[in-house]
Design an enzyme around this catalytic site. Structure first.
Site, PDB file in Angstrom:
ATOM      1  N   GLU A 167       7.418  -5.924   1.724  1.00 54.87           N
ATOM      2  CA  GLU A 167       6.227  -5.984   2.556  1.00 54.87           C
ATOM      3  C   GLU A 167       6.191  -7.295   3.349  1.00 54.87           C
ATOM      4  O   GLU A 167       6.929  -8.244   3.031  1.00 54.87           O
ATOM      5  CB  GLU A 167       4.983  -5.857   1.671  1.00 54.87           C
ATOM      6  CG  GLU A 167       3.647  -5.877   2.403  1.00 54.87           C
ATOM      7  CD  GLU A 167       3.487  -4.756   3.422  1.00 54.87           C
ATOM      8  OE1 GLU A 167       4.252  -4.754   4.405  1.00 54.87           O
ATOM      9  OE2 GLU A 167       2.599  -3.913   3.247  1.00 54.87           O
TER      10      GLU A 167
ATOM     11  N   HIS B  44       4.659   2.900  -1.099  1.00 53.57           N
ATOM     12  CA  HIS B  44       4.490   2.924  -2.557  1.00 53.57           C
ATOM     13  C   HIS B  44       3.121   3.455  -2.965  1.00 53.57           C
ATOM     14  O   HIS B  44       2.177   3.500  -2.170  1.00 53.57           O
ATOM     15  CB  HIS B  44       4.681   1.518  -3.131  1.00 53.57           C
ATOM     16  CG  HIS B  44       3.643   0.543  -2.659  1.00 53.57           C
ATOM     17  ND1 HIS B  44       2.371   0.490  -3.187  1.00 53.57           N
ATOM     18  CD2 HIS B  44       3.686  -0.410  -1.692  1.00 53.57           C
ATOM     19  CE1 HIS B  44       1.675  -0.458  -2.584  1.00 53.57           C
ATOM     20  NE2 HIS B  44       2.451  -1.019  -1.661  1.00 53.57           N
TER      21      HIS B  44
END
Length: 216
Positions: A83, A8
């Site tokens: 994550e 990202h």
């Protein structure tokens, strides 16, 4: 099958050096800018599917990247692409300037990652490797994806956890660095075997990349 794996874009927590793991932090202005530039760099790629972490920084990155081209692929959120969880350390500072966690445990995340026990209530790197491996083997086994081009939008540690199943040298988890925001890795899959054909590619000027997380 061809798989484009992207980390990202930048968030304010990235910029401040705070752990964000499962916290749902949005892209900042620079994060959106570099995602748009990455989309322009990938504008000739026709994505058939997008698999993304449900966290907004990854989902928005995927949206901006796809908007740079002409394809209109379905988006599929997958919790396995989140994550690594930082548990009780979520949101805390982790650089020399703002350290709020136990440095002896934290820096094992970089220097002895396979023995990193995880933050209190969080995940270890081995946990993340297993989670991302489950996702990777899942999509490799889907017949409907065999000839498709796929975008996978995920996170920094999660990117390395997925690529761990592709890298020839399994002992080098970090591959020399924490992947920069919006860095792209490309995997080509033939006969069920993935080969890395694009390694940590940036589609924007390196001066826009800021990363306070340094390998120790």
């Amino acid at each position: 099958m061809k798989i484009y794996v992207i980390r990202h874009g930048e968030t304010e927590y990235n910029k401040k050096g705070c752990l964000q793991g499962w916290l749902d932090i949005p892209l900042n202005e620079n994060g959106e800018k570099t995602a748009i530039l990455t989309g322009e760099g990938l504008s000739n790629v026709e994505f058939d599917y997008v698999f993304t972490s449900p966290l907004k920084r990854a989902y928005k990155t995927a949206e901006l990247v796809v908007a740079g081209g002409t394809s209109n692929p379905p988006f599929i959120c997958d919790d396995r692409l989140r994550e690594i969880s930082w548990g009780e350390w979520e949101g805390l500072g982790c650089t020399d300037e703002n350290m709020e966690v136990d440095p002896d445990i934290y820096f094992d995340f970089y220097r002895d990652c396979f023995h990193f026990s995880g933050a209190p209530g969080g995940e270890s790197i081995v946990d993340n490797i297993n989670r991302m491996g489950d996702f990777y083997q899942d999509i490799l086994g889907r017949e409907e994806l065999a000839d498709k081009t796929i975008l996978v939008s995920t996170h920094g540690c999660a990117t390395r956890a997925l690529l761990h199943h592709v890298y020839e040298d399994k002992s080098d988890y970090w591959h020399g660095c924490v992947p920069a925001n919006c860095v792209v890795n490309i995997i080509e899959v033939k006969d069920g075997v993935g080969t890395l054909i694009g390694d940590d590619i940036l589609y924007y000027d390196e001066s826009l990349a800021y990363d306070p997380y340094k390998l120790r």
